[in-house]
Design a protein around this motif. Structure first.
Motif, PDB file in Angstrom:
ATOM      1  N   ALA A  71       0.861  -1.193   0.000  1.00 49.82           N
ATOM      2  CA  ALA A  71       0.000   0.000   0.000  1.00 49.82           C
ATOM      3  C   ALA A  71       0.887   1.228   0.000  1.00 49.82           C
ATOM      4  CB  ALA A  71      -0.882   0.001   1.258  1.00 49.82           C
ATOM      5  N   ARG A  72       0.318   2.341  -0.419  1.00 46.46           N
ATOM      6  CA  ARG A  72       1.002   3.626  -0.239  1.00 46.46           C
ATOM      7  C   ARG A  72       0.201   4.332   0.847  1.00 46.46           C
ATOM      8  NH1 ARG A  72       4.586   3.875  -4.507  1.00 46.46           N
ATOM      9  NH2 ARG A  72       3.891   3.009  -6.491  1.00 46.46           N
ATOM     10  N   SER A  73       0.792   4.470   2.025  1.00 46.11           N
ATOM     11  CA  SER A  73       0.026   4.934   3.181  1.00 46.11           C
ATOM     12  C   SER A  73       0.255   6.410   3.496  1.00 46.11           C
ATOM     13  CB  SER A  73       0.397   4.088   4.403  1.00 46.11           C
ATOM     14  OG  SER A  73      -0.202   4.638   5.552  1.00 46.11           O
ATOM     15  N   SER A 126      12.302  -2.004  -6.036  1.00 46.00           N
ATOM     16  CA  SER A 126      11.544  -1.009  -6.807  1.00 46.00           C
ATOM     17  C   SER A 126      11.956  -1.147  -8.251  1.00 46.00           C
ATOM     18  CB  SER A 126      11.891   0.401  -6.319  1.00 46.00           C
ATOM     19  OG  SER A 126      11.574   1.340  -7.317  1.00 46.00           O
ATOM     20  N   ILE A 127      10.990  -1.300  -9.141  1.00 47.49           N
ATOM     21  CA  ILE A 127      11.385  -1.457 -10.550  1.00 47.49           C
ATOM     22  C   ILE A 127      12.093  -0.210 -11.058  1.00 47.49           C
ATOM     23  CG2 ILE A 127       9.545  -3.127 -11.061  1.00 47.49           C
ATOM     24  CD1 ILE A 127       8.245  -0.769 -12.710  1.00 47.49           C
ATOM     25  N   ASP A 128      11.887   0.929 -10.387  1.00 47.14           N
ATOM     26  CA  ASP A 128      12.457   2.192 -10.875  1.00 47.14           C
ATOM     27  C   ASP A 128      13.977   2.301 -10.699  1.00 47.14           C
ATOM     28  OD1 ASP A 128       9.875   2.822 -11.338  1.00 47.14           O
ATOM     29  OD2 ASP A 128       9.726   4.431  -9.868  1.00 47.14           O
ATOM     30  N   HIS A 129      14.550   1.494  -9.812  1.00 47.32           N
ATOM     31  CA  HIS A 129      15.975   1.597  -9.497  1.00 47.32           C
ATOM     32  C   HIS A 129      16.294   3.006  -8.974  1.00 47.32           C
ATOM     33  CE1 HIS A 129      19.923   0.270  -9.172  1.00 47.32           C
ATOM     34  NE2 HIS A 129      20.171  -0.186 -10.382  1.00 47.32           N
ATOM     35  N   VAL A 169       7.773   4.162 -20.494  1.00 49.02           N
ATOM     36  CA  VAL A 169       7.962   3.189 -19.410  1.00 49.02           C
ATOM     37  C   VAL A 169       7.902   3.896 -18.068  1.00 49.02           C
ATOM     38  CG1 VAL A 169       9.356   1.634 -20.833  1.00 49.02           C
ATOM     39  CG2 VAL A 169      10.505   3.352 -19.449  1.00 49.02           C
ATOM     40  N   MET A 170       7.636   3.137 -16.998  1.00 49.13           N
ATOM     41  CA  MET A 170       7.536   3.723 -15.659  1.00 49.13           C
ATOM     42  C   MET A 170       8.869   4.318 -15.202  1.00 49.13           C
ATOM     43  SD  MET A 170       5.098   1.498 -13.249  1.00 49.13           S
ATOM     44  CE  MET A 170       3.344   1.778 -13.258  1.00 49.13           C
ATOM     45  N   GLY A 171       8.808   5.087 -14.175  1.00 48.12           N
ATOM     46  CA  GLY A 171      10.013   5.726 -13.628  1.00 48.12           C
ATOM     47  C   GLY A 171       9.690   7.176 -13.363  1.00 48.12           C
ATOM     48  N   ARG A 172       8.975   7.380 -12.262  1.00 51.43           N
ATOM     49  CA  ARG A 172       8.476   8.718 -11.961  1.00 51.43           C
ATOM     50  C   ARG A 172       9.623   9.700 -11.744  1.00 51.43           C
ATOM     51  NH1 ARG A 172       3.861   8.041  -7.984  1.00 51.43           N
ATOM     52  NH2 ARG A 172       5.498   6.853  -6.971  1.00 51.43           N
ATOM     53  N   GLN A 173      10.576   9.290 -10.913  1.00 50.95           N
ATOM     54  CA  GLN A 173      11.665  10.215 -10.582  1.00 50.95           C
ATOM     55  C   GLN A 173      13.000   9.807 -11.183  1.00 50.95           C
ATOM     56  OE1 GLN A 173      10.887   9.838  -6.238  1.00 50.95           O
ATOM     57  NE2 GLN A 173      11.240  12.031  -6.271  1.00 50.95           N
ATOM     58  N   ALA A 227      10.873   7.917 -20.557  1.00 49.88           N
ATOM     59  CA  ALA A 227      10.562   7.662 -19.150  1.00 49.88           C
ATOM     60  C   ALA A 227       9.347   8.486 -18.737  1.00 49.88           C
ATOM     61  CB  ALA A 227      11.755   8.018 -18.279  1.00 49.88           C
ATOM     62  N   GLU A 228       8.541   7.890 -17.894  1.00 49.00           N
ATOM     63  CA  GLU A 228       7.330   8.546 -17.368  1.00 49.00           C
ATOM     64  C   GLU A 228       7.632   9.929 -16.768  1.00 49.00           C
ATOM     65  OE1 GLU A 228       6.234   6.273 -13.976  1.00 49.00           O
ATOM     66  OE2 GLU A 228       4.383   7.346 -13.615  1.00 49.00           O
ATOM     67  N   GLY A 229       8.814  10.071 -16.166  1.00 50.12           N
ATOM     68  CA  GLY A 229       9.147  11.299 -15.453  1.00 50.12           C
ATOM     69  C   GLY A 229       9.454  12.501 -16.330  1.00 50.12           C
ATOM     70  N   GLY A 260       3.343   1.045 -18.748  1.00 51.23           N
ATOM     71  CA  GLY A 260       2.745   1.174 -17.413  1.00 51.23           C
ATOM     72  C   GLY A 260       2.906  -0.044 -16.518  1.00 51.23           C
ATOM     73  N   HIS A 261       1.801  -0.419 -15.875  1.00 49.97           N
ATOM     74  CA  HIS A 261       1.855  -1.466 -14.843  1.00 49.97           C
ATOM     75  C   HIS A 261       2.142  -2.864 -15.387  1.00 49.97           C
ATOM     76  CE1 HIS A 261      -0.093   1.799 -12.630  1.00 49.97           C
ATOM     77  NE2 HIS A 261       0.353   1.206 -11.545  1.00 49.97           N
ATOM     78  N   VAL A 262       2.012  -3.051 -16.703  1.00 52.60           N
ATOM     79  CA  VAL A 262       2.348  -4.369 -17.283  1.00 52.60           C
ATOM     80  C   VAL A 262       3.759  -4.761 -16.847  1.00 52.60           C
ATOM     81  CG1 VAL A 262       2.891  -5.516 -19.468  1.00 52.60           C
ATOM     82  CG2 VAL A 262       0.869  -4.072 -19.299  1.00 52.60           C
ATOM     83  N   VAL A 263       4.596  -3.742 -16.718  1.00 51.91           N
ATOM     84  CA  VAL A 263       6.008  -3.977 -16.439  1.00 51.91           C
ATOM     85  C   VAL A 263       6.266  -4.300 -14.963  1.00 51.91           C
ATOM     86  CG1 VAL A 263       8.189  -2.685 -16.412  1.00 51.91           C
ATOM     87  CG2 VAL A 263       6.715  -2.584 -18.404  1.00 51.91           C
ATOM     88  N   ARG A 264       5.309  -4.004 -14.099  1.00 51.00           N
ATOM     89  CA  ARG A 264       5.531  -4.244 -12.667  1.00 51.00           C
ATOM     90  C   ARG A 264       5.283  -5.686 -12.253  1.00 51.00           C
ATOM     91  NH1 ARG A 264       3.611   0.641  -9.346  1.00 51.00           N
ATOM     92  NH2 ARG A 264       2.146  -0.737  -8.348  1.00 51.00           N
ATOM     93  N   GLY A 265       4.494  -6.401 -13.066  1.00 49.01           N
ATOM     94  CA  GLY A 265       4.136  -7.755 -12.650  1.00 49.01           C
ATOM     95  C   GLY A 265       5.053  -8.804 -13.260  1.00 49.01           C
TER      96      GLY A 265
HETATM   97  O1  F6P Z   1       7.388   3.328  -7.646  1.00 51.06           O
HETATM   98  C1  F6P Z   1       7.250   2.478  -8.739  1.00 51.06           C
HETATM   99  C2  F6P Z   1       6.231   2.987  -9.728  1.00 51.06           C
HETATM  100  O2  F6P Z   1       6.037   1.909 -10.587  1.00 51.06           O
HETATM  101  C3  F6P Z   1       6.595   4.265 -10.486  1.00 51.06           C
HETATM  102  O3  F6P Z   1       7.433   4.070 -11.561  1.00 51.06           O
HETATM  103  C4  F6P Z   1       5.242   4.743 -10.914  1.00 51.06           C
HETATM  104  O4  F6P Z   1       5.247   6.115 -11.173  1.00 51.06           O
HETATM  105  C5  F6P Z   1       4.410   4.405  -9.725  1.00 51.06           C
HETATM  106  O5  F6P Z   1       5.008   3.277  -9.130  1.00 51.06           O
HETATM  107  C6  F6P Z   1       2.959   4.117 -10.007  1.00 51.06           C
HETATM  108  O6  F6P Z   1       2.335   3.922  -8.797  1.00 51.06           O
HETATM  109  P1  F6P Z   1       0.861   3.369  -8.600  1.00 51.06           P
HETATM  110  O7  F6P Z   1       0.884   1.904  -8.893  1.00 51.06           O
HETATM  111  O8  F6P Z   1       0.565   3.666  -7.183  1.00 51.06           O
HETATM  112  O9  F6P Z   1       0.006   4.101  -9.577  1.00 51.06           O
END
Ligand code: F6P
Length: 361
Positions: A71-73, A126-129, A169-173, A227-229, A260-265
């Motif tokens: 969770a993000r709390s 963290s996938i973002d490294h 691809v993801m990578g907010r920061q 990158a998303e950022g 997006g999230h495809v890459v997280r799983g």
């Molecule tokens: O922190 C990892 C990350 O995948 C970031 O790259 C992305 O911006 C963020 O999570 C997305 O978060 P959420 O799944 O909460 O939308």
């Protein structure tokens, strides 16, 4: 009998389950009781913890996501939330907490240690490294393999239809995923926040790249990884590329895919599993078996196990590839990594600048 609690937090990452399974097995093997905290810091504040043993973690080693939940709390960001978390840990007799997560999760862990004296050991995941003091964060390798597989597929379509694809691809920061994937997928260009380029500069560079690649070299596929950022929205980049194609009569269609999230799983790669197992082993050592001064440091400011870190110093563990750093140092170095002041970021930007020219050929 010592009690160790395990918690996964922030964005899930392949390898989190491997770390949970490995930490459980190693800790149980050392005679500890293990509790799994459900749903990250939210579950911790609610006192939701379940006993873990070898049987309970059987069959999760190779699975993506996190069986503990994450969770993000927002509440844990408040002092009251952290006091409640510390109270719950004390009520269950927890001697140390292993936090498996990224930048935000370890920031929370550091506060829990500093404010309440809870011994905290972080495992970077963290996938973002986006963490310093480790050359590997769990999930990065799996995410990169997913990205390059997707880019290879997209390239088939791009070549067949003479198209340009902008793949986000993801990578907010942190733009590491985009940078590394650009090399793995042999992209023509890569855009990441750390380059610090404005829209006009990006548009001019991409337009030149497109003209040279299509008109001068007859390329059928253009692949741009973003990158998303990057502050310039992907649609605007696509619009500028369409404009360049039209102005120069290139006839190249432009499409975009947000991975997006495809890459997280997905199931963790061998490398994510190997590093997860070894970092978990190091974390349990730090929590249960390390000399007193190491465990005191975990309770004072929190520690993180880093995999073959580039930063000097840290404390050795029984595994030569795993060193311990205080969370103060990790987070300070991480700030520098994200702001661009860290030597690693500077060298990434420099290297990618040089590589871009070669990739585009
Ligand atoms: O922190 C990892 C990350 O995948 C970031 O790259 C992305 O911006 C963020 O999570 C997305 O978060 P959420 O799944 O909460 O939308």
């Amino acid at each position: 009998m010592p009690t160790l609690a395990l918690l996964t937090s922030g964005g899930d990452a392949p390898g989190m389950n491997t770390a949970v399974a490995a930490a459980t097995k190693v800790a149980v093997g050392q005679g500890a009781e293990v509790l799994g905290v459900m749903d990250g810091y939210e579950g911790l504040m609610a006192g939701r913890m379940e006993a873990l043993d070898a049987r309970r973690v059987d069959g999760i080693w190779h699975r993506g996501g996190t069986v503990l939940g994450s969770a993000r709390s927002e509440r844990f960001r408040t002092p009251e939330g952290r006091s409640e978390a510390a109270r719950q840990l004390a009520a269950r007799g927890v001697d140390a907490l292993v936090v498996i997560g990224g930048n935000g999760s370890l920031t929370g862990g550091r506060l829990l240690a500093a404010e309440h004296g809870v011994p905290v050991i972080g495992i970077p995941a963290s996938i973002d490294h986006d963490l310093a003091c480790t050359s590997h964060a769990l999930g990065v390798d799996t995410a990169l393999n997913t990205i390059i597989d997707a880019c290879d597929r997209i390239s088939d379509t791009a070549r067949s239809h003479h198209r340009c694809f902008v793949v986000e691809v993801m990578g907010r920061q942190c733009g590491y995923l985009a940078m590394a994937a650009a090399i793995g997928a042999q992209a023509d260009a890569v855009l990441f926040r750390e380059q610090g380029k404005d829209e006009e500069t990006l548009a001019a560079e991409l337009s030149r790249l497109m003209v040279e690649a299509v008109r001068d070299r007859g390329k059928k596929r253009l692949l741009i990884i973003k990158a998303e950022g990057v502050e310039v929205p992907t649609e605007r980049i696509v619009a500028r590329l369409e404009q360049a194609s039209a102005e120069h009569g290139l006839g190249m269609g432009v499409r975009t895919t947000v991975l997006g999230h495809v890459v997280r799983g997905g199931s963790p790669t061998f490398r994510d599993r190997l590093v997860a197992g070894r970092l978990a082993h190091g974390a349990v050592w730090a929590a249960l078996a390390a000399p007193d001064e190491v465990r005191a440091a975990a309770a004072r400011e929190g520690l993180m196990v880093g995999w073959e870190p580039r930063e000097p110093g840290g404390t050795a563990t029984p595994d030569r590839s795993v060193r311990l750093f205080s969370l103060d140092r990790v987070l300070e170095q991480t700030d520098a990594l994200l702001s661009g002041a860290h030597p690693t970021t500077r060298s990434r930007v420099r290297l990618l600048g040089a590589v871009q020219g070669v990739l585009a050929l």
